[in-house]
Design a protein around this motif. Structure first.
Motif, mmCIF file in Angstrom:
data_model
loop_
_atom_site.group_PDB
_atom_site.id
_atom_site.type_symbol
_atom_site.label_atom_id
_atom_site.label_comp_id
_atom_site.label_asym_id
_atom_site.label_seq_id
_atom_site.Cartn_x
_atom_site.Cartn_y
_atom_site.Cartn_z
ATOM 1 N N ASP B 501 44.214 48.197 32.696
ATOM 2 C CA ASP B 501 43.724 46.852 33.036
ATOM 3 C C ASP B 501 44.129 46.468 34.448
ATOM 4 O O ASP B 501 43.361 45.879 35.202
ATOM 5 C CB ASP B 501 44.312 45.816 32.064
ATOM 6 N N LEU B 502 45.373 46.813 34.802
ATOM 7 C CA LEU B 502 45.871 46.459 36.119
ATOM 8 C C LEU B 502 45.012 47.121 37.201
ATOM 9 O O LEU B 502 44.611 46.472 38.173
ATOM 10 C CB LEU B 502 47.334 46.915 36.238
ATOM 11 N N ILE B 503 44.710 48.403 37.026
ATOM 12 C CA ILE B 503 43.921 49.129 38.033
ATOM 13 C C ILE B 503 42.501 48.538 38.101
ATOM 14 O O ILE B 503 41.938 48.382 39.189
ATOM 15 C CB ILE B 503 43.886 50.642 37.708
ATOM 16 N N LYS B 504 41.942 48.170 36.926
ATOM 17 C CA LYS B 504 40.616 47.530 36.931
ATOM 18 C C LYS B 504 40.633 46.253 37.759
ATOM 19 O O LYS B 504 39.730 45.991 38.558
ATOM 20 C CB LYS B 504 40.179 47.202 35.494
ATOM 21 N N ASN B 505 41.683 45.472 37.573
ATOM 22 C CA ASN B 505 41.766 44.220 38.334
ATOM 23 C C ASN B 505 41.984 44.477 39.822
ATOM 24 O O ASN B 505 41.450 43.755 40.670
ATOM 25 C CB ASN B 505 42.888 43.339 37.785
ATOM 26 N N VAL B 506 42.758 45.513 40.127
ATOM 27 C CA VAL B 506 42.957 45.878 41.532
ATOM 28 C C VAL B 506 41.603 46.221 42.159
ATOM 29 O O VAL B 506 41.273 45.759 43.257
ATOM 30 C CB VAL B 506 43.943 47.076 41.648
ATOM 31 N N ASN B 507 40.805 47.007 41.452
ATOM 32 C CA ASN B 507 39.486 47.381 41.986
ATOM 33 C C ASN B 507 38.592 46.148 42.175
ATOM 34 O O ASN B 507 37.859 46.045 43.160
ATOM 35 C CB ASN B 507 38.811 48.399 41.068
ATOM 36 N N ARG B 508 38.696 45.244 41.227
ATOM 37 C CA ARG B 508 37.885 44.019 41.310
ATOM 38 C C ARG B 508 38.276 43.204 42.559
ATOM 39 O O ARG B 508 37.434 42.756 43.328
ATOM 40 C CB ARG B 508 38.100 43.197 40.032
ATOM 41 N N ILE B 509 39.569 43.050 42.770
ATOM 42 C CA ILE B 509 40.041 42.274 43.930
ATOM 43 C C ILE B 509 39.650 42.966 45.231
ATOM 44 O O ILE B 509 39.231 42.330 46.204
ATOM 45 C CB ILE B 509 41.585 42.115 43.860
ATOM 46 N N MET B 510 39.755 44.289 45.213
ATOM 47 C CA MET B 510 39.423 45.047 46.411
ATOM 48 C C MET B 510 37.937 44.912 46.745
ATOM 49 O O MET B 510 37.560 44.723 47.906
ATOM 50 C CB MET B 510 39.770 46.508 46.150
ATOM 51 N N THR B 511 37.101 44.965 45.728
ATOM 52 C CA THR B 511 35.654 44.811 45.917
ATOM 53 C C THR B 511 35.342 43.440 46.511
ATOM 54 O O THR B 511 34.594 43.312 47.487
ATOM 55 C CB THR B 511 34.928 44.946 44.554
ATOM 56 N N LYS B 512 35.967 42.419 45.927
ATOM 57 C CA LYS B 512 35.720 41.055 46.371
ATOM 58 C C LYS B 512 36.145 40.901 47.839
ATOM 59 O O LYS B 512 35.368 40.418 48.670
ATOM 60 C CB LYS B 512 36.524 40.091 45.482
#
Lengths: 557, 557
Positions: B501-512
């Motif tokens: 979950d943490l890595i998914k959120n990291v990817n989401r923040i990075m995309t944004k």
């Protein structure tokens, strides 16, 4: 893996073959009582780990049987695991008034105070959990309000000593209740669990009173301000510092968060008497005549962020160590901390301070709170146990404690040197060690509890020694070739000098390997990555004797 | 930065405010003589570093003035830097016969033996370098063939003690030449440089003979094989072990590469007498009656790859420690090694061995080779120096050594407590400490010497504590958007549990973050990378309290 349901069992989840994370358990039929819940500080091989606590998965599986967590005293290796334990197991916690004060500080920090059930006990308390009746006896140690515990079970009586020494002239009237111990021994003890920290040391532990005398003498001699560092929890020693301030007409400032917090708990709960007006704020120090000031601070173990370390490097805001100030280490270094402590002593000497320190009790400013061999033999003699489990110690300490037990009459073969997780079962007054339950270490890293395992630690070790290389390669499967890259960056690896050439050669080797693989129609990523790692790794090792982590990242377009 | 060309100067490039990497220098006009060339082992903060040696850039700049490297004795902290030194400065090396044997072992390993100029000296040698005449005196220490040095300069005599103790009953007739020292003192000593290792310890160092007596007693008591571990270079102690084998009719096996090598050097050069047929190979041990076997091995400091450590874990091929074997630690743990040594003792007890150990000389199996306070005072008394520089020690040791010097008559103000790089200049018999030359640490990491600096070490620290995340993002500047990724991999960071979950959120923040930057037409890579690092770093710290290294890799198509 469910707990055995008949008879009496004893086991440890922490504290055997180690100093730290003490946690012992007594089970009679369907009732489990836990004794202590400590933490332990990691050694340098556990990179990045903040704390170690016992793995309590066995208790979680058997949570409906757990009746109580009883705490013998307030040291970190006995209470430091409580917040993590209580998050998983909402069990009532029994402890004395001072110990509870320290546990409450912890639970407040973890925002757990409101939902926890804390029960104050004293040496005269009697508790009953199913068929187990529990009572207590007062022991002397290096923190106030310490307990030994007696478990009266249908199979017989089990005694857990807690941490102790026999000090016939303690500070603050913290006497051991030898008379009650003698009575317990007379009633009959089936099994004794006794602490082993100083089982290698001959003789009897020196008395805390000796420290008080040396502190007073030093305070009288000091021509300027005195800075004394000790464990905050050693309130009886703090009392002796307060007394020395009284005699030499000094005000006292407290530096360091734990010193301030613990002294406050001790004063509020009546374990420490400080004359009105003696305590001053750190910003009042400068304005006073140095001969009328003393400072009590944390950091006697060389902890780099604690008050004493910062004072020694001139980086404690607002307080300075100046020439002819006296600095007293009123605590010996715990094994592993010697180098950090020495560094601070060196820095203090360089500031011109008079530094009083010494290994063990050689300076007269420290005595151990753990009984030496004669103390341990006295406990064994008072209790006259049939069976004996030495606890709270590394293997050689448990081993020596067994020899002490046999020297005062415990029968050969009746001592169990156990590991965490080993179980002693007692039926019809016969004890046997035959089975195991799950025990281990849980690592606390940041806010994560138990999320760091062996693979992460192994990677950290490799990264810490030789760093890493990340290389990005873009390939076109359609064209069967590398279309861009490799681009390689390094971190924690060589820097400067010949490293540009090295990276160029790494890229050359990577290109060659990749193109060969593509020409052979090998496009499985794992195979490609492993081939690249292997060829680059060999080249780097041959040229540098280093083994950095190599991370090829292959992008396909 | 060229060296001062007139008068007499003394400085250290290593050995002050530290134990290790000793290197001192005497300069008179255009002649520089170097004394010792040691290494030092890194503490755990220097991640991945193998060795520390003195930074010799000052000497390299002045290489045409260097006349000699004189070595006082063969310990690592006095010879361990020689291969690295000689690679940069081809200077003749002067040392005694045994010391040269150990230096030759090192140079062979580094393939430097053929081109090096090694000159054998003895306590009666006289050397001349320009206006400096050099002679020597024999001192006693924990290795054979040790020297103190006298430099006779036009300004006056300078004495360097080397490492020493006064042992009136040494093993192997390794006496200090007190008579010659008295003569030197009588001739007049302008400046004394004396070692300070044990300047904190009161009394006189116990004699090596005591160890011999205890070893023999233990060998007589032992009912099975005896395993004794000590420093390989302590050949006089090795001789006492050989003697105990003779008395108790035991054959002796040597385990560990340095033990085998050093004993061979000592036998070849006549420093050790072993009866014919006493030495056996390790594969002969098993076939013999255990009561007729002794083993001498490396690893007394708890080194994890050394013989004793491997014996204690049952991983030494072909040799086992069995119940009732006796294991003797004939060396105290050097500060910092206590925990490693304790672990081995624990393991040996668990194998059923009888283990003899103890801190300092408490077991009778070890004495220090460095003089205590009374030894140091005796040297000061013999030499009667006008000026004094305490060397070879951490600050508190130098500090105490100054107090000892003043207690036996060195005038206040005539002792210089110096740092590496500080220079004392002497003109007309007046010494002044006013200037500095460059000094420092050079790190050896794999085959690299000096290629690891602060940035690499800082990165290693971060990687070791919290690991790293690498994220690959592919962007199209033309389209102004992220076209693939981010793909994130982690190493040494959390693993399992909630980390997906943490890595998914990291990817989401990075995309944004990336898309916002591209929409704002921000395509400078540095700006993009820093913005990504910041937003991701904040998110991770808030959720885990960890600060992994974050490496965004942006690919443009």
């Amino acid at each position: 893996m469910s707990a055995k349901n008949n008879g009496l069992s004893i086991f440890a989840l922490g504290g055997l073959n180690e100093i730290g994370k003490n946690m012992y358990a007594i089970q009679y039929e369907n009732d489990i009582i836990i004794i202590d819940c400590g933490n332990k500080f990691p050694d340098e091989s556990l990179l990045g780990i903040d704390l170690i606590i016992p793995d309590i998965s066995y208790l979680v599986e058997n949570k409906d049987k757990i009746r109580a967590l009883i705490i013998t005293h307030g040291h970190e290796d006995h209470i430091g695991g409580t917040p993590f334990f209580l998050k998983k197991l909402n069990v009532p916690v029994y402890a004395t008034r001072f110990t509870l004060g320290l546990i409450e500080l912890k639970l407040k920090e973890h925002k757990l105070l409101r939902e926890s059930e804390l029960v104050e006990i004293n040496p005269d308390s009697n508790l009953t959990f199913g068929d187990i009746k529990v009572d207590f006896f007062k022991v002397n140690h290096s923190i106030p309000d310490c307990l030994g515990i007696v478990f009266n079970t249908p199979e017989g009586n089990i005694v857990h000593t807690g941490d102790f020494k026999f000090d016939l002239t303690p500070a603050n009237d913290e006497y051991s209740d030898i008379h009650k111990m003698a009575e317990i021994g007379k009633r009959g003890v089936l099994l004794l669990l006794s602490e082993s920290t100083n089982a290698e040391r001959p003789g009897l532990t020196p008395s805390e009173q000796m420290v008080g005398e040396h502190v007073e003498e030093a305070f009288k001699k000091a021509t300027r301000k005195v800075i004394l560092s000790t464990f905050a929890s050693n309130i009886n020693r703090v009392q002796q510092v307060v007394d020395a301030c009284k005699v030499t007409n000094r005000k006292l400032a407290l530096l360091g968060r734990s010193m301030v917090n613990v002294v406050q708990v001790a004063m509020e709960r009546g374990y420490l008497e400080v004359p009105d007006g003696m305590l001053i704020d750190q910003d009042e120090i400068d304005a006073m005549d140095p001969q009328n000031v003393a400072i009590l601070c944390t950091g006697s173990q060389g902890e780099p962020m604690a008050a004493l370390s910062r004072l020694s490097t001139g980086s404690f805001r607002g307080v300075e160590v100046l020439a002819d100030d006296m600095v007293i280490f009123a605590a010996g270094p715990i094994p592993g901390n010697e180098k950090g402590v020495s560094k601070i002593i060196d820095n203090l000497f360089a500031l011109g301070a008079k530094v009083i320190y010494g290994s063990g009790s050689s300076s007269g400013m420290h005595v151990s709170g753990h009984g030496y061999q004669e103390d341990l033999k006295l406990m064994l003699t008072l209790m006259r146990p049939k069976y004996f489990i030495p606890i709270h110690g590394e293997y050689r300490m448990l081993y020596h404690h067994r020899m002490l037990a046999e020297s005062v009459g415990v029968e050969q073969g009746n001592t169990f040197i156990m590991k965490n997780g080993d179980v002693v079962d007692i039926e019809n007054e016969v004890a046997r060690q035959t089975r195991k339950i799950h025990a281990g270490n849980t690592y606390v890293d940041g806010v994560g509890v138990g999320d760091v395992g062996e693979i992460v630690l192994r990677d950290r070790k490799q990264l810490s020694e030789d760093g890493m290389l990340v290389s990005v390669l873009t390939i076109s499967k359609a064209e069967g070739k590398l279309v861009s890259g490799p681009d390689t960056i390094s971190r924690g690896f060589v820097y400067g000098g010949d490293s540009d050439d090295l990276i160029k050669n790494v890229n050359r080797i990577m290109t060659k390997t990749t193109n060969e693989l593509l020409e052979a129609n090998e496009t499985k990523w794992n195979v490609m990555k492993n081939s690249i790692k292997k060829s680059v790794g060999q080249y780097i090792f041959q040229n540098t004797r280093k083994k950095p982590m190599i991370l090829p990242i292959i992008i396909e377009i």
